[in-house]
Design a protein around this motif. Structure first.
Motif, mmCIF file in Angstrom:
data_model
loop_
_atom_site.group_PDB
_atom_site.id
_atom_site.type_symbol
_atom_site.label_atom_id
_atom_site.label_comp_id
_atom_site.label_asym_id
_atom_site.label_seq_id
_atom_site.Cartn_x
_atom_site.Cartn_y
_atom_site.Cartn_z
ATOM 1 N N GLY A 130 9.174 -0.619 3.556
ATOM 2 C CA GLY A 130 8.370 -0.642 4.772
ATOM 3 C C GLY A 130 6.881 -0.786 4.544
ATOM 4 N N ARG A 131 6.127 -0.538 5.609
ATOM 5 C CA ARG A 131 4.675 -0.675 5.564
ATOM 6 C C ARG A 131 4.029 0.392 4.682
ATOM 7 N N LEU A 134 4.198 -0.785 1.117
ATOM 8 C CA LEU A 134 3.225 -1.851 0.898
ATOM 9 C C LEU A 134 1.806 -1.297 0.848
ATOM 10 N N PHE A 135 1.508 -0.340 1.744
ATOM 11 C CA PHE A 135 0.188 0.292 1.758
ATOM 12 C C PHE A 135 -0.067 1.034 0.451
#
Length: 299
Positions: A130-131, A134-135
């Motif tokens: 998920g984000r 990635l973050f």
């Protein structure tokens, strides 16, 4: 075997794995400080050759002096991890360490964590989720960029050659980690560590002698030999053995999340032994990197 017994064994194996990687982090964190001392007088190539030869010899009692592997593929993996993890990586690390501080080098070791996780995502489908995942990757990259350039205009444009070489060594070890993961499924980690270190050390020793580095080795004083032997047996040999034990017991991602503590130990040891100051900037960069890696390990 009952379910409770199996769960108890799993918890015990996990605890051993986490403790192994924690001690590996302390031992490897000490290398950046200890190596600074002989690097003032010894050529980095010669030092890398000695370090890995001694590391391999120190691991013989744990590996029972066995050089046999099960399949041809195992030998292919062994050749790859030797050339990357016991030849290219230590040479790049020591040449880089000669041109940068022990504290900065310690921070940049988290490049190995990031590269290992990225390669695991590409080749083993262990992708950040998920984000948030990635973050986390972006955070680690920002932290590494800060540590590499100090965010100074002239440094951003030119980069510190020593820092770049250390990051290159971390990439070599990241590939090594992912290949070693395959080997630990069938081969004792102690055997992998011993054979890889000894072969790498002997290859480097042959290269060093061929390039005329014998004078550096012959001129090493007895007190310097003690430091080199201690660093090689513990910081390289011992750390590698414990690291592989961690990969075998708790997997690559969890191992790398614990191994991200190397900069903390490295910076503290450098401050105590070499008097290197720990700047606010270093603290921020280290904090960002570790936060990103902890997020990666959970997502």
């Amino acid at each position: 075997m009952t379910t409770k017994t199996a769960e108890s064994n799993q918890r015990q194996q996990a605890a051993i794995g986490y403790l192994s990687v924690l001690f590996a982090s302390v031992l490897f964190g000490s290398v950046f400080t200890l190596a600074k001392i002989p690097l003032e007088r010894v050529d980095p190539l010669a030092l890398a050759a000695l370090a890995y030869t001694i590391a391999g010899l120190s691991l013989i009692p744990f590996a029972k002096v066995s050089f046999k592997f099960g399949t041809r593929r195992d030998y292919h993996y062994l050749l790859a991890i030797t050339l990357l993890g016991a030849v290219a990586a230590p040479v790049l690390l020591l040449y880089g360490l000669q041109q940068t501080s022990a504290s900065d080098a310690s921070i940049l070791t988290n490049g190995e964590v990031l590269f290992t996780i990225i390669l695991s995502a590409i080749f083993f489908n262990e992708k950040p989720k998920g984000r948030v995942g990635l973050f986390a990757v972006v955070l680690v990259i920002i932290g590494l960029f800060m540590a590499t350039t100090d965010l100074r205009p002239e440094t951003v444009l030119s980069f510190n050659a020593g820092n770049v070489m250390i990051l290159a060594s971390m990439f070599c070890w990241a590939v090594d980690n992912n290949l070693s993961r395959r080997l630990t499924a069938n081969v004792n980690p102690a055997k992998i560590a011993m054979v890889k270190s000894l072969l790498g050390g002997l290859i480097l020793l042959a290269i060093a002698l061929a390039l005329g580095r014998w004078d550096y080795i012959a001129a090493i004083e007895p007190n310097l030999w003690l430091i080199i032997i201690g660093m090689s047996a513990s910081g390289f040999g011992g750390a590698l053995l414990l690291f592989l034990q961690g990969i075998k017991r708790i997997g690559t991602v969890k191992t790398m999340s614990v191994f991200s503590l190397v900069p903390v130990f490295g910076i503290v040891i450098a401050a105590l032994a070499l008097g290197e100051s720990i700047s606010i900037f270093q603290g921020i960069a280290t904090g960002i990197i570790i936060a990103g890696i902890l997020m990666l390990s959970r997502h």
